[in-house]
Design an enzyme around this catalytic site. Sequence first.
Site, PDB file in Angstrom:
ATOM      1  N   GLY A  37      -3.493 -14.216  15.812  1.00  0.00           N
ATOM      2  CA  GLY A  37      -2.616 -13.686  14.765  1.00  0.00           C
ATOM      3  C   GLY A  37      -3.294 -12.661  13.864  1.00  0.00           C
ATOM      4  N   GLY A  48      -4.417 -12.261   4.445  1.00  0.00           N
ATOM      5  CA  GLY A  48      -3.919 -13.631   4.358  1.00  0.00           C
ATOM      6  C   GLY A  48      -2.910 -13.774   3.232  1.00  0.00           C
ATOM      7  CE  LYS A  99      -2.422  -1.305   3.679  1.00  0.00           C
ATOM      8  NZ  LYS A  99      -2.067  -2.740   3.759  1.00  0.00           N
ATOM      9  CG  ASP A 101      -5.100  -1.965   7.334  1.00  0.00           C
ATOM     10  OD1 ASP A 101      -4.156  -2.155   6.532  1.00  0.00           O
ATOM     11  OD2 ASP A 101      -6.195  -2.560   7.262  1.00  0.00           O
ATOM     12  CE  LYS A 133      -6.363  -2.865   3.767  1.00  0.00           C
ATOM     13  NZ  LYS A 133      -6.781  -3.794   4.851  1.00  0.00           N
TER      14      LYS A 133
END
Lengths: 360, 360
Positions: B225, B340, B144, B239, B243
């Site tokens: 996680g 992921g 990003k 975050d 986006k």
Amino acid sequence: MLLFAKVGSNLLTGSLIERMAHKLALIGFGTVSQGLAKLLMEQTESIKQQGAEFQVVAIATNSRGSVFDPDGLDLKAALKAVQSGSLDNYPGGEKGWDSLKIINESNADIIIENTLTNLDDGEPALSHFKAALQQGKHVITANKGPVVLAYSELMNLAKANNVNLLIEGTVMSGTPVLNLSHFGLGGCNIHEVQGILNGTTNYILTQMETGMSYDDALKQAQELGFAEADPTADVEGWDALAKVVILASVIMGVDLKVSDVDREGITNISIDDVEKAKADGKRWKLIGQVKKENGVVKASVKPMLIPLSDPLAAVGAAMNAITFYTDVLKSVTITGAGAGGPQTGFAVLSDLLELHRSES
Amino acid sequence: MLLFAKVGSNLLTGSLIERMAHKLALIGFGTVSQGLAKLLMEQTESIKQQGAEFQVVAIATNSRGSVFDPDGLDLKAALKAVQSGSLDNYPGGEKGWDSLKIINESNADIIIENTLTNLDDGEPALSHFKAALQQGKHVITANKGPVVLAYSELMNLAKANNVNLLIEGTVMSGTPVLNLSHFGLGGCNIHEVQGILNGTTNYILTQMETGMSYDDALKQAQELGFAEADPTADVEGWDALAKVVILASVIMGVDLKVSDVDREGITNISIDDVEKAKADGKRWKLIGQVKKENGVVKASVKPMLIPLSDPLAAVGAAMNAITFYTDVLKSVTITGAGAGGPQTGFAVLSDLLELHRSES
């Protein structure tokens, strides 16, 4: 290969520029193709952004005449003429050509086939498709009939004639489910598809959750124009079944007959069933399903109890949705409109733009 | 133009076949690029189906060495080597080339840049992007940093060098949101985008609806996680903000600075707020929003009360979703994985296939 396209364009700019203006013939001029005609007038900006240009040279109807002008029709005048009762009222152009003559003899290179859906023998659309593909003309349609009855035969015919058959509008109208499954998800394997594929039944089930009886909900759907006077095709699951057969063909690559699909409608679902589901944190939805297990594809349309945690449970009223189950991404769900003239006309426009891209 | 491509291919079949095998360099070899490497080995069927062939000729890491073989690397051996501690353990190939030397001097025509995201100055990725594009090499990334900081500058650089910059993996990992907005929805105008763009915060909010405290839910997310030891980037909305800036650039065509986006995280949401929302038939979700009103684009990341009838309300746990509000189709929502290694690696594979299509 872009390279060679560029070389070609330098050598033959003139003919390329002509090639850029795709010439369309609209076979059938009901809500879908009228929706497309309006979009071609309204969405000029987004069409130009993609470097495309579309020109309608012919329109044919079953009972309201036809008109052909190799240099392009005035869509506003064509809409006015057909709404006034007949395309004979269009100022100028050649009149009286029938659909097959337009497909075979007009200068259109793309045939937009949106006559009435016929799931029995697919006619007259099936003959229109075959004539167009044999003439080496692309076919774009929202007409489920020929696709349900003869998808692989038609795709082979298209390949043999080096043209395309594009059908985004046959499932969930303009919501780009087939585009998504082919491109966005092209890199993974889809082993199951589950969807709410019929807006009328979903509207009825959603209303029943507010305590309304099946009969009252159906009556309301009919008043709102979601449901036909004879609602059988919707409430008995036939419309969803047709879409399931198409999804099996396009996504799983198998030809299913209508009789291969287990089908159950929503007419046996009672208020009590709906209440009980709600108490269990679930919802009844009419689910179309295509599943590949050990190479065998099974398909069904039936009411299923969907937990509220499933994205399909949140799809209310006349909205539609499809969940793709894949190997890499697990589940991907797309929710959107499932019907409507402008929306389905948009599906045809999307296919036109896709066709333009594939040739650019 | 397909026509000329065919003429070309007949004339120059040999060089075309060579052209078909795209040569890739992986700059950064963490979970995303390792996920891609595994997919390139596993998804050979769906890749072949699209007529594509990809060959990794170089891999560079920051602290675990690099390897280059112009004739292609053995991905299984490369994964084994890096997992054993260093690519120096790879049998064969040239060692010791740094990232920029591989970008500038290797025979790779596509650079896959997946070094660590840096939202301050975008380095070292930003320099990698610029070098690759200036060399006339395509860039595909899930990083990003450079996209948030310099999207239009990089896109102009790509255009000037007649190559592509593809970034599907920067938003919702492999769920094809950018592909969908560009192709499936290419024919209509998107005036608003609303999304659940961060899985960690959505997981915490979903857990809080079961009565868990914010602290316990965060702890659980860390154990699973989903959340970093320092969760600030997620729970304070940074975050999601990155986006949102990318969606504004790609979909609305405007460059926003990070400081242009109103940002509020979820740390002020209490169990009581969540309970009260539930009682009102609503849910708290951290929503990233980009909205165009009278030509002005406004963007925000903040907790919003979403009615259960909204598809975003049904997006639970670590799932992500985006709703596109358009003129023709009204709303279209896509729901899927948001993170992921394999999923983000899949986004890169999708971009590779898109690149192949655009050149076929």
